[in-house]
Design an enzyme around this catalytic site. Structure first.
Site, PDB file in Angstrom:
ATOM      1  N   ASP A 285       4.622  -2.574  -3.434  1.00  0.00           N
ATOM      2  CA  ASP A 285       4.584  -1.132  -3.181  1.00  0.00           C
ATOM      3  C   ASP A 285       5.901  -0.675  -2.578  1.00  0.00           C
ATOM      4  O   ASP A 285       6.629  -1.470  -1.975  1.00  0.00           O
ATOM      5  CB  ASP A 285       3.449  -0.785  -2.219  1.00  0.00           C
ATOM      6  CG  ASP A 285       2.085  -1.125  -2.798  1.00  0.00           C
ATOM      7  OD1 ASP A 285       1.969  -1.206  -4.032  1.00  0.00           O
ATOM      8  OD2 ASP A 285       1.152  -1.325  -2.003  1.00  0.00           O
ATOM      9  N   GLU A 286       6.131   0.612  -2.635  1.00  0.00           N
ATOM     10  CA  GLU A 286       7.371   1.198  -2.099  1.00  0.00           C
ATOM     11  C   GLU A 286       7.566   0.816  -0.625  1.00  0.00           C
ATOM     12  O   GLU A 286       8.667   0.519  -0.171  1.00  0.00           O
ATOM     13  CB  GLU A 286       7.290   2.724  -2.313  1.00  0.00           C
ATOM     14  CG  GLU A 286       8.332   3.551  -1.617  1.00  0.00           C
ATOM     15  CD  GLU A 286       7.918   3.947  -0.214  1.00  0.00           C
ATOM     16  OE1 GLU A 286       8.768   3.826   0.677  1.00  0.00           O
ATOM     17  OE2 GLU A 286       6.753   4.347  -0.010  1.00  0.00           O
TER      18      GLU A 286
END
Ligand code: URA
Length: 237
Positions: A103-104
């Site tokens: 994920d970011e």
């Protein structure tokens, strides 16, 4: 293999550009300047420099990146810069791809390669490659939560049961979050976050510290990358 062909396979641009780089004196081979684009070289073990930067020959690229928070694992990121922007142009031109996505806001060990077969092998659920995550949880991690994560939880938004191969509560951290180390052998979308939500906790920070047998090196700063010798470093000896 011709020197210009080697540069081409390593991502230094179209063949003509590689020939030009060599002919104009920008390339050394094993420490010696070489301006003949058609010079015959055994690529295995060759080290060349292009415009002063050393570059080892690799038939397939396998890269370890310490992913910083705030980067998307996408070639076409929507809200943040792409992890690919952290790599030099030859690797981007070789079309290396992330082995699964983080994920970011997730940090840590991210593999990238241009070896499609290896990506398939490392991401296929059949192969059960263990990945270890270091999690900062909002609430204390109870023994009951740990046992439920190991026995298997049903995700709130998807009626499948997923389980951790291992989970261990690490106590309260200096940042006030509650540490949990968890090993997964599959990689469903937001799996760690969804598993913690399923046991009524919440992930505040998430980092990957291990992939197979490979541990994130302590001396690799966020945003830095390094070559790996080959997939063997990921598997038990
Ligand atoms: N699980 C998540 O929830 N996010 C990641 O980035 C990796 C695993």
């Amino acid at each position: 293999m011709k020197l210009s062909q080697i540069l081409f396979t390593q991502g230094f641009g179209p063949r003509r550009e590689c020939e030009g780089l060599i002919a104009s004196g920008h390339v050394t081979l094993n420490g010696t300047p070489q301006n003949d684009p058609f010079f015959d070289v055994d690529p295995v073990g060759a080290v060349f420099t292009v415009r002063g930067a050393a570059w080892p020959y690799r038939e397939k690229a396998l890269i370890l990146l310490n992913k910083p928070a705030g980067y998307e694992c996408s070639q076409k990121p929507k809200h943040h810069p792409s992890v690919y922007s952290l790599l030099p142009p030859p690797l981007r031109r070789r079309d290396v791809q992330a082995v699964g996505r983080l994920d970011e806001d997730t940090t840590g060990l991210l593999l990238l390669t241009d070896d499609g077969t290896l990506i398939h092998k490392l991401t296929s659920p059949k192969h059960h490659v263990p990945k270890v995550y270091e999690i900062g949880c909002k609430h204390p991690v109870t023994e009951d939560q740990v046992q439920r994560l190991i026995k298997g939880v049903t995700l709130i938004d998807d009626p499948v049961t997923v389980r951790a191969a291992a989970a261990e509560a690490l106590g309260e951290q200096a940042d006030g979050l509650f540490g949990l180390r968890m090993t997964l052998t599959e990689g469903k979308y937001h799996q760690v976050k969804r598993m913690l939500a399923a046991v009524s906790n919440r992930v505040e920070t998430l980092g990957r510290s291990r992939f197979g047998e490979l541990t994130l090196p302590a001396d690799l700063a966020p945003g830095q990358w390094r070559w790996l010798d080959g997939p063997q470093v990921l598997y038990p000896a």
